[in-house]
Design a protein around this motif. Structure first.
Motif, mmCIF file in Angstrom:
data_model
loop_
_atom_site.group_PDB
_atom_site.id
_atom_site.type_symbol
_atom_site.label_atom_id
_atom_site.label_comp_id
_atom_site.label_asym_id
_atom_site.label_seq_id
_atom_site.Cartn_x
_atom_site.Cartn_y
_atom_site.Cartn_z
ATOM 1 N N ILE A 19 -12.986 7.396 13.283
ATOM 2 C CA ILE A 19 -13.490 6.194 12.620
ATOM 3 C C ILE A 19 -12.793 5.996 11.279
ATOM 4 C CG2 ILE A 19 -15.528 5.172 11.517
ATOM 5 C CD1 ILE A 19 -17.172 6.412 13.821
ATOM 6 N N ALA A 20 -12.571 7.084 10.543
ATOM 7 C CA ALA A 20 -11.900 6.982 9.243
ATOM 8 C C ALA A 20 -10.461 6.497 9.413
ATOM 9 C CB ALA A 20 -11.937 8.328 8.523
ATOM 10 N N VAL A 21 -9.757 7.003 10.411
ATOM 11 C CA VAL A 21 -8.378 6.563 10.642
ATOM 12 C C VAL A 21 -8.349 5.098 11.070
ATOM 13 C CG1 VAL A 21 -6.347 6.898 12.112
ATOM 14 C CG2 VAL A 21 -7.512 8.869 11.119
ATOM 15 N N LEU A 22 -9.286 4.693 11.919
ATOM 16 C CA LEU A 22 -9.354 3.278 12.303
ATOM 17 C C LEU A 22 -9.658 2.396 11.099
ATOM 18 C CD1 LEU A 22 -11.232 3.508 15.717
ATOM 19 C CD2 LEU A 22 -8.823 2.946 15.331
ATOM 20 N N ALA A 23 -10.504 2.884 10.186
ATOM 21 C CA ALA A 23 -10.804 2.129 8.967
ATOM 22 C C ALA A 23 -9.560 1.988 8.101
ATOM 23 C CB ALA A 23 -11.921 2.810 8.188
ATOM 24 N N TRP A 29 -4.020 -3.276 7.432
ATOM 25 C CA TRP A 29 -3.614 -4.518 8.077
ATOM 26 C C TRP A 29 -4.263 -5.724 7.405
ATOM 27 C CZ3 TRP A 29 -6.385 -7.351 12.255
ATOM 28 C CH2 TRP A 29 -5.620 -8.380 12.787
ATOM 29 N N GLY A 30 -5.548 -5.624 7.128
ATOM 30 C CA GLY A 30 -6.254 -6.716 6.457
ATOM 31 C C GLY A 30 -5.757 -6.943 5.045
ATOM 32 N N GLY A 31 -5.450 -5.860 4.344
ATOM 33 C CA GLY A 31 -4.940 -5.993 2.981
ATOM 34 C C GLY A 31 -3.609 -6.709 2.932
ATOM 35 N N VAL A 32 -2.713 -6.356 3.845
ATOM 36 C CA VAL A 32 -1.416 -7.030 3.895
ATOM 37 C C VAL A 32 -1.602 -8.502 4.251
ATOM 38 C CG1 VAL A 32 0.765 -7.135 5.167
ATOM 39 C CG2 VAL A 32 -0.122 -4.930 4.387
ATOM 40 N N THR A 33 -2.488 -8.781 5.186
ATOM 41 C CA THR A 33 -2.747 -10.158 5.594
ATOM 42 C C THR A 33 -3.303 -10.982 4.432
ATOM 43 O OG1 THR A 33 -3.181 -9.432 7.844
ATOM 44 C CG2 THR A 33 -3.996 -11.608 7.240
ATOM 45 N N VAL A 34 -4.247 -10.406 3.697
ATOM 46 C CA VAL A 34 -4.863 -11.124 2.573
ATOM 47 C C VAL A 34 -3.842 -11.359 1.462
ATOM 48 C CG1 VAL A 34 -6.619 -10.927 0.766
ATOM 49 C CG2 VAL A 34 -7.195 -10.368 3.117
ATOM 50 N N GLN A 41 -5.407 -9.958 -5.473
ATOM 51 C CA GLN A 41 -6.342 -8.956 -5.998
ATOM 52 C C GLN A 41 -7.148 -8.308 -4.872
ATOM 53 O OE1 GLN A 41 -9.131 -10.444 -8.864
ATOM 54 N NE2 GLN A 41 -9.888 -8.411 -9.384
ATOM 55 N N ARG A 42 -7.703 -9.108 -3.978
ATOM 56 C CA ARG A 42 -8.481 -8.551 -2.862
ATOM 57 C C ARG A 42 -7.610 -7.726 -1.923
ATOM 58 N NH1 ARG A 42 -12.374 -13.323 -1.332
ATOM 59 N NH2 ARG A 42 -13.801 -12.905 -3.017
ATOM 60 N N GLY A 43 -6.416 -8.203 -1.659
ATOM 61 C CA GLY A 43 -5.515 -7.470 -0.777
ATOM 62 C C GLY A 43 -5.122 -6.115 -1.340
ATOM 63 N N VAL A 44 -4.835 -6.080 -2.626
ATOM 64 C CA VAL A 44 -4.466 -4.812 -3.256
ATOM 65 C C VAL A 44 -5.658 -3.862 -3.269
ATOM 66 C CG1 VAL A 44 -3.761 -3.750 -5.439
ATOM 67 C CG2 VAL A 44 -2.578 -5.780 -4.612
ATOM 68 N N LEU A 45 -6.843 -4.382 -3.511
ATOM 69 C CA LEU A 45 -8.028 -3.521 -3.477
ATOM 70 C C LEU A 45 -8.258 -2.943 -2.084
ATOM 71 C CD1 LEU A 45 -10.519 -5.496 -5.737
ATOM 72 C CD2 LEU A 45 -9.462 -3.293 -6.218
ATOM 73 N N MET A 46 -8.004 -3.739 -1.055
ATOM 74 C CA MET A 46 -8.136 -3.224 0.306
ATOM 75 C C MET A 46 -7.108 -2.133 0.586
ATOM 76 S SD MET A 46 -8.878 -6.739 2.407
ATOM 77 C CE MET A 46 -9.061 -5.984 4.000
ATOM 78 N N LEU A 47 -5.894 -2.310 0.099
ATOM 79 C CA LEU A 47 -4.857 -1.297 0.290
ATOM 80 C C LEU A 47 -5.180 -0.016 -0.471
ATOM 81 C CD1 LEU A 47 -1.702 -3.578 0.135
ATOM 82 C CD2 LEU A 47 -2.647 -2.432 2.152
ATOM 83 N N VAL A 48 -5.722 -0.154 -1.676
ATOM 84 C CA VAL A 48 -6.129 1.028 -2.444
ATOM 85 C C VAL A 48 -7.253 1.762 -1.729
ATOM 86 C CG1 VAL A 48 -7.215 1.778 -4.608
ATOM 87 C CG2 VAL A 48 -5.319 0.157 -4.657
ATOM 88 N N CYS A 49 -8.194 1.031 -1.186
ATOM 89 C CA CYS A 49 -9.289 1.633 -0.428
ATOM 90 C C CYS A 49 -8.747 2.380 0.792
ATOM 91 C CB CYS A 49 -10.282 0.556 -0.005
ATOM 92 S SG CYS A 49 -11.730 1.202 0.827
#
Length: 62
Positions: A19-23, A29-34, A41-49
């Motif tokens: 589950i962690a790897v899928l997350a 993928w979502g961060g790059v898309t955003v 800002q949201r995309g970079v936060l998703m990538l950091v997460c």
């Protein structure tokens, strides 16, 4: 370090890792898309997460 006796969770360990790897994959993928859509800002936060969770997975795997 802490943690204690986790022998009762040994059956859930592969599930939690999966589950962690899928997350990580979904967040990356979502961060790059955003970021491509313009909300940097949201995309970079998703990538950091995603990086933080990946770090946790690497620690758990050792």
């Amino acid at each position: 370090m802490g943690g204690g006796n986790l022998s009762g969770l040994s059956g859930l360990y592969p599930l939690m890792m999966s589950i962690a790897v899928l997350a990580v994959l979904a967040l990356a993928w979502g961060g790059v898309t955003v970021v491509r859509r313009g909300d940097r800002q949201r995309g970079v936060l998703m990538l950091v997460c995603a990086l933080v969770i990946l770090g946790n997975v690497l620690i758990w795997a050792v």
